[in-house]
Design a protein around this motif. Structure first.
Motif, PDB file in Angstrom:
ATOM      1  N   LEU A 212      -7.493  10.448  -3.580  1.00 37.35           N
ATOM      2  CA  LEU A 212      -7.617  11.072  -2.265  1.00 37.35           C
ATOM      3  C   LEU A 212      -6.878  12.412  -2.323  1.00 37.35           C
TER       4      LEU A 212
ATOM      5  N   LEU B 190      -5.320   9.699  10.997  1.00 34.79           N
ATOM      6  CA  LEU B 190      -6.375   9.314  10.037  1.00 34.79           C
ATOM      7  C   LEU B 190      -5.801   8.447   8.916  1.00 34.79           C
ATOM      8  N   ILE B 191      -4.576   8.742   8.488  1.00 36.59           N
ATOM      9  CA  ILE B 191      -3.943   7.908   7.452  1.00 36.59           C
ATOM     10  C   ILE B 191      -3.682   6.506   8.011  1.00 36.59           C
TER      11      ILE B 191
ATOM     12  N   LYS C  41      -7.954  -1.253   6.441  1.00 31.82           N
ATOM     13  CA  LYS C  41      -8.187  -1.992   5.179  1.00 31.82           C
ATOM     14  C   LYS C  41      -7.282  -3.215   5.100  1.00 31.82           C
TER      15      LYS C  41
ATOM     16  N   HIS D  13       0.851  -1.195   0.000  1.00 30.38           N
ATOM     17  CA  HIS D  13       0.000   0.000   0.000  1.00 30.38           C
ATOM     18  C   HIS D  13       0.881   1.238   0.000  1.00 30.38           C
ATOM     19  N   SER D  14       0.426   2.221  -0.746  1.00 31.36           N
ATOM     20  CA  SER D  14       1.176   3.474  -0.799  1.00 31.36           C
ATOM     21  C   SER D  14       0.403   4.544  -0.052  1.00 31.36           C
ATOM     22  N   THR D  15       1.131   5.501   0.525  1.00 30.16           N
ATOM     23  CA  THR D  15       0.434   6.602   1.193  1.00 30.16           C
ATOM     24  C   THR D  15      -0.033   7.652   0.193  1.00 30.16           C
TER      25      THR D  15
ATOM     26  N   PHE E  88       1.613  13.508   1.081  1.00 28.50           N
ATOM     27  CA  PHE E  88       0.959  14.094   2.256  1.00 28.50           C
ATOM     28  C   PHE E  88       1.999  14.456   3.309  1.00 28.50           C
TER      29      PHE E  88
ATOM     30  N   SER F   6      -6.956   4.576   8.272  1.00 31.26           N
ATOM     31  CA  SER F   6      -7.479   4.239   6.942  1.00 31.26           C
ATOM     32  C   SER F   6      -6.689   3.098   6.307  1.00 31.26           C
ATOM     33  N   ILE F   7      -5.376   3.238   6.280  1.00 34.57           N
ATOM     34  CA  ILE F   7      -4.563   2.219   5.596  1.00 34.57           C
ATOM     35  C   ILE F   7      -4.618   0.896   6.360  1.00 34.57           C
TER      36      ILE F   7
ATOM     37  N   ARG G  90     -13.152  12.486   3.719  1.00 33.85           N
ATOM     38  CA  ARG G  90     -11.853  13.157   3.907  1.00 33.85           C
ATOM     39  C   ARG G  90     -11.369  13.762   2.590  1.00 33.85           C
TER      40      ARG G  90
ATOM     41  N   TYR H 207     -13.176   7.768   3.930  1.00 33.97           N
ATOM     42  CA  TYR H 207     -12.238   8.057   2.838  1.00 33.97           C
ATOM     43  C   TYR H 207     -12.827   9.095   1.894  1.00 33.97           C
TER      44      TYR H 207
HETATM   45  N1  URA Z   1      -4.151   5.651   1.495  1.00 33.72           N
HETATM   46  C1  URA Z   1      -5.247   5.275   2.224  1.00 33.72           C
HETATM   47  O1  URA Z   1      -5.797   4.199   2.017  1.00 33.72           O
HETATM   48  N2  URA Z   1      -5.695   6.114   3.167  1.00 33.72           N
HETATM   49  C2  URA Z   1      -5.129   7.304   3.449  1.00 33.72           C
HETATM   50  O2  URA Z   1      -5.589   7.988   4.332  1.00 33.72           O
HETATM   51  C3  URA Z   1      -3.994   7.690   2.681  1.00 33.72           C
HETATM   52  C4  URA Z   1      -3.523   6.847   1.707  1.00 33.72           C
END
Ligand code: URA
Length: 436
Positions: free
Chosen positions: A114, A179-180, A187, A82-84, A207, A183-184, A168, A165
């Motif tokens: 996002l 919050l990041i 999932k 997963h990438s930010t 970010f 969220s990440i 935001r 998501y």
């Molecule tokens: N990727 C995500 O799934 N969520 C975030 O908040 C940022 C990047």
């Protein structure tokens, strides 16, 4: 039972929530019992005041448990990435089939665009018919059959992140470490992976603007994963210039298809080498964590072979066939384009790459409002790397669009994203640090 406005005021004042308060906020919101306006106010309070480690861990847990947690342990080691988020950050589209081609199951729960960054789900939906709304049974069955499946959060899996998501995205509440993390990791923990590679980006297009902030985020993400019994490797990677040649949904899919088929970038501009380099680095870590290689060098060599010999492309075709995507129909094409040329000679210097993401939103490739439809063909082509020599009149960017009212705003954003320096500009390494 709590009074939502009191919880918003509590966070606004910088006080810590209890686990019960966080459970209330997340679960009520996921069940449509807490309205968007109250959740948006609370999210903004979190952006200003942050959260303790304990609060972050409760937030992640409640978001994960807002839906089903998938159990894939019978499939052995499963690995995801997963990438930010960044500009032109398209590596997931190549990584999922590439690592699956190495024999490692890849369950991938991805996101949409996002703020100024693009999202894997939106990109995949630019392929005619591609369905990212899989149910649990389809997700698992496809991983067993093909080796990978890519889906979004649903009512069934991580519904809290699905709603948070998209809220935001349009309320200026994305760039917040807690919050990041929630969220990440909600999932990733819900999808049932056993190991994870994180691409934590830093720079003007990310970010996290500095390496220090990115490292703090990476360690927080890693901590949550490790405490849940997962193996997590984080790569801190440069996002101070766009990744690859193209930005925008169908444009990025085309770049990935070219790379998967061993085709070079169109002449006259930036090549695909940074996209390929980062993809192979991330793939190597995924293959190593998936125990298909004894060393990172061996893993990287294997990733290179699977990309070159067409195995990753065949796997991508299988994924499309399973998820309804019709590659034969071709990708959406823009009806209009506009070029931005160099007004003076010098060296390219990206100073605010986030603005290129804003330009894509103005062109229709991202959302200004939650209900905005996307223009799948819209986006930006990048002709020069950071530090490249530029002559007067060289094309620096080409904007693809449908001639809508946002084009002037997009051009203005791009023009503010770079300058042409009289002095050489240093290009920093793509991978700055790896946290094992
Ligand atoms: N990727 C995500 O799934 N969520 C975030 O908040 C940022 C990047």
């Amino acid at each position: 039972m709590f009074i939502p406005a009191e919880l918003i005021r509590k966070k606004r004042a910088g006080r810590h929530h209890t686990h019960e308060e966080i459970r209330f906020l997340v679960q009520e919101f996921a069940r449509d019992k807490l309205p968007d306006y109250q959740m948006a106010a609370w999210l903004m309070a979190v952006c200003f005041q942050g959260m303790s480690d304990e609060e972050i861990s409760w937030l992640t847990q409640e978001m994960r448990d807002s839906g089903t947690v998938i159990d894939l342990t019978d499939l052995g080691l499963t690995v995801d990435k997963h990438s930010t988020g960044g500009i032109g950050d398209k590596t997931s589209l190549i990584l999922a089939p590439l690592v699956a081609a190495a024999g490692i199951p890849v369950p991938m729960m991805a996101g949409r665009g996002l703020a100024h960054t693009g999202g894997t789900l939106d990109k995949l939906e630019s392929i005619y018919g591609f369905n990212v709304r899989l149910d649990l049974k389809q997700f698992r069955a496809q991983i067993e059959k093909v080796g990978t499946a890519i889906m979004g959060q649903t009512q069934e899996i991580c519904p809290a992140d699905r709603k948070l998501y998209s809220l935001r995205d349009v309320t200026g509440t994305v760039d917040s470490l807690p919050l990041i993390c929630g969220s990440i990791m909600s999932k990733k923990l819900a999808e049932g992976m056993s190991a994870l590679v994180l691409d934590v980006k830093f720079g003007s297009g990310a970010f996290m603007k500095t390496l220090g902030e990115a490292e703090q985020l990476a360690r927080a993400l890693q901590d949550i994963g490790v405490r849940s019994g997962k193996r997590v490797t984080a790569l801190l990677t440069r996002m101070d210039e766009p990744l690859g040649r193209f930005i925008g949904n169908a444009l990025e899919v085309q770049e990935c298809l070219d790379i998967l088929q061993g085709k070079a970038a169109p002449g006259g501009g930036k090549d695909y080498s940074d996209t390929v380099e980062l993809t192979l680095e991330l793939a190597a870590h995924m293959i190593f964590l998936g125990e298909r290689a004894k060393s990172l060098q061996e893993a990287k060599a294997l990733a290179g072979v699977l990309l070159k010999d067409g195995s990753a492309y065949s796997k991508f075709q299988e994924v499309c066939a399973e998820q309804g995507g019709d590659l034969e129909k071709g990708l959406p094409q823009a009806t209009h384009s506009s070029s931005i040329k160099a007004p003076i000679a010098g060296f390219m210097h990206y100073k605010d790459t986030e603005r290129i993401g804003h330009a894509c939103i103005y062109l229709g490739a991202g959302r200004r409002f939650q209900t905005d439809p996307l223009d799948m063909a819209a986006g930006v082509e990048v002709f020069r790397t950071n530090g490249a020599r530029v002559q007067v009149g060289d094309t620096l960017f080409k904007l693809y669009h449908s001639g809508g009212p946002g084009v002037d705003d997009a051009i203005r954003e791009i023009e503010k994203s770079f300058l042409i320096s009289p002095h050489p500009v240093e290009r920093t390494p793509l991978v700055a640090k790896v946290l094992l």
